[in-house]
Write a protein that holds these residues in place. Structure first.
Motif, PDB file in Angstrom:
ATOM      1  N   UNK A  63     -33.138 135.948  -7.783  1.00 49.09           N
ATOM      2  CA  UNK A  63     -34.024 137.000  -8.282  1.00 49.09           C
ATOM      3  C   UNK A  63     -35.131 136.425  -9.149  1.00 49.09           C
ATOM      4  N   UNK A  64     -34.839 135.329  -9.848  1.00 50.64           N
ATOM      5  CA  UNK A  64     -35.877 134.691 -10.639  1.00 50.64           C
ATOM      6  C   UNK A  64     -37.051 134.273  -9.778  1.00 50.64           C
ATOM      7  N   UNK A  65     -36.765 133.637  -8.645  1.00 54.39           N
ATOM      8  CA  UNK A  65     -37.832 133.237  -7.733  1.00 54.39           C
ATOM      9  C   UNK A  65     -38.532 134.460  -7.144  1.00 54.39           C
ATOM     10  N   UNK A  66     -37.773 135.501  -6.816  1.00 54.94           N
ATOM     11  CA  UNK A  66     -38.387 136.725  -6.288  1.00 54.94           C
ATOM     12  C   UNK A  66     -39.344 137.341  -7.307  1.00 54.94           C
ATOM     13  N   UNK A  67     -38.935 137.359  -8.576  1.00 55.33           N
ATOM     14  CA  UNK A  67     -39.798 137.911  -9.621  1.00 55.33           C
ATOM     15  C   UNK A  67     -41.081 137.096  -9.772  1.00 55.33           C
ATOM     16  N   UNK A  68     -40.945 135.775  -9.671  1.00 56.64           N
ATOM     17  CA  UNK A  68     -42.134 134.926  -9.756  1.00 56.64           C
ATOM     18  C   UNK A  68     -43.073 135.193  -8.582  1.00 56.64           C
ATOM     19  N   UNK A  69     -42.498 135.407  -7.411  1.00 57.51           N
ATOM     20  CA  UNK A  69     -43.316 135.713  -6.236  1.00 57.51           C
ATOM     21  C   UNK A  69     -44.016 137.057  -6.378  1.00 57.51           C
ATOM     22  N   UNK A  70     -43.414 137.955  -7.176  1.00 54.47           N
ATOM     23  CA  UNK A  70     -44.038 139.268  -7.430  1.00 54.47           C
ATOM     24  C   UNK A  70     -45.123 139.191  -8.503  1.00 54.47           C
TER      25      UNK A  70
END
Length: 235
Positions: free
Chosen positions: A59-66
């Motif tokens: 989720x950390x990477x997903x948040x960064x992608x957002x």
């Protein structure tokens, strides 16, 4: 779960455009660390360890992608985690860095942060493991910036792990089966990525040595494949 390093490096590609690469490397005295701890994309790099919660990395990477800043993304995930005090979480985004070691992590544990990188570890022989990892990365990055043909980030991350491992690394000497992994991603668009940018050694008694050899063979294999299929690739 042992120690890891996350980095962000700006660079100029062959077309003269400004790019950024992100990398994360980790090693531990348990098998298959590459399936649990390291996460990287063209938006950042995150490592989750100690009492591992894989979702913190995903989720950390997903948040960064957002588009969230790394501090906001990882802090939000920890705030929603009931076992945050047993976690260790760190990483870098397009801008900024984040480091966290919960008070219930097992010693020696701690983290450090430098220009464009973070290092964290737990169950270590001592603080020198984290310090050696950071110093070796810094020295390698300084050399790479001045070199005409610099070592790839993957190799320099493995060298940084090697320095920490030489200082004692994970203190659990009764656990002989170990593992290591390294992942690198970039904002640069390529027709094909280098084979050596995502490597794992899942079960061995010499994780950093074997990861270094895996890197060497991956480079050798890529060069051989490109030579063998040069005409097809040109077409």
């Amino acid at each position: 779960m042992t120690f890891s390093i996350c980095v962000r490096e700006p660079y100029t590609d062959d077309e003269g455009d400004e790019q950024t690469r992100f990398g994360v490397a980790v090693t531990t005295r348990l098998p298959a660390v590459g399936t649990l701890c390291p996460f990287a994309s063209e938006h950042g790099a995150v490592a989750t360890q100690s009492l591992v919660n894989v979702e913190l990395g995903r989720k950390g990477i997903e948040y960064l992608e957002d588009g969230l800043a790394v501090e906001d993304a990882l802090e939000a995930l920890l705030n929603a985690d009931e076992e945050a005090e047993q976690r260790q979480l760190h990483g870098v985004g397009a801008e900024g860095a984040f480091t966290y070691s919960g008070e219930e992590c097992r010693g020696w544990y701690g983290h450090t942060e430098g220009e464009n990188y973070t290092v964290a570890g737990n169950l270590l022989t001592g603080e020198s493991v984290v310090e050696a990892t950071a110093e070796t990365y810094e020295d390698g990055w300084e050399t790479a910036r001045d070199a005409e043909n610099p070592d790839p980030l993957v190799k320099r991350l493995v060298d940084a792990l090697g320095a920490g491992h030489a200082e004692g690394g994970d203190k659990r000497e009764d656990l002989e089966v170990q593992s290591a992994a390294v992942v690198v991603a970039s904002t640069e668009e390529r027709e094909r990525d280098h084979y050596y940018n995502d490597l794992r050694v899942d079960a061995t008694r010499s994780p950093v040595k074997d990861l270094r050899e895996t890197y060497r063979l991956a480079v050798e294999g890529e060069e051989a494949a490109l030579e063998k299929y040069a005409e097809e690739l040109d077409e």
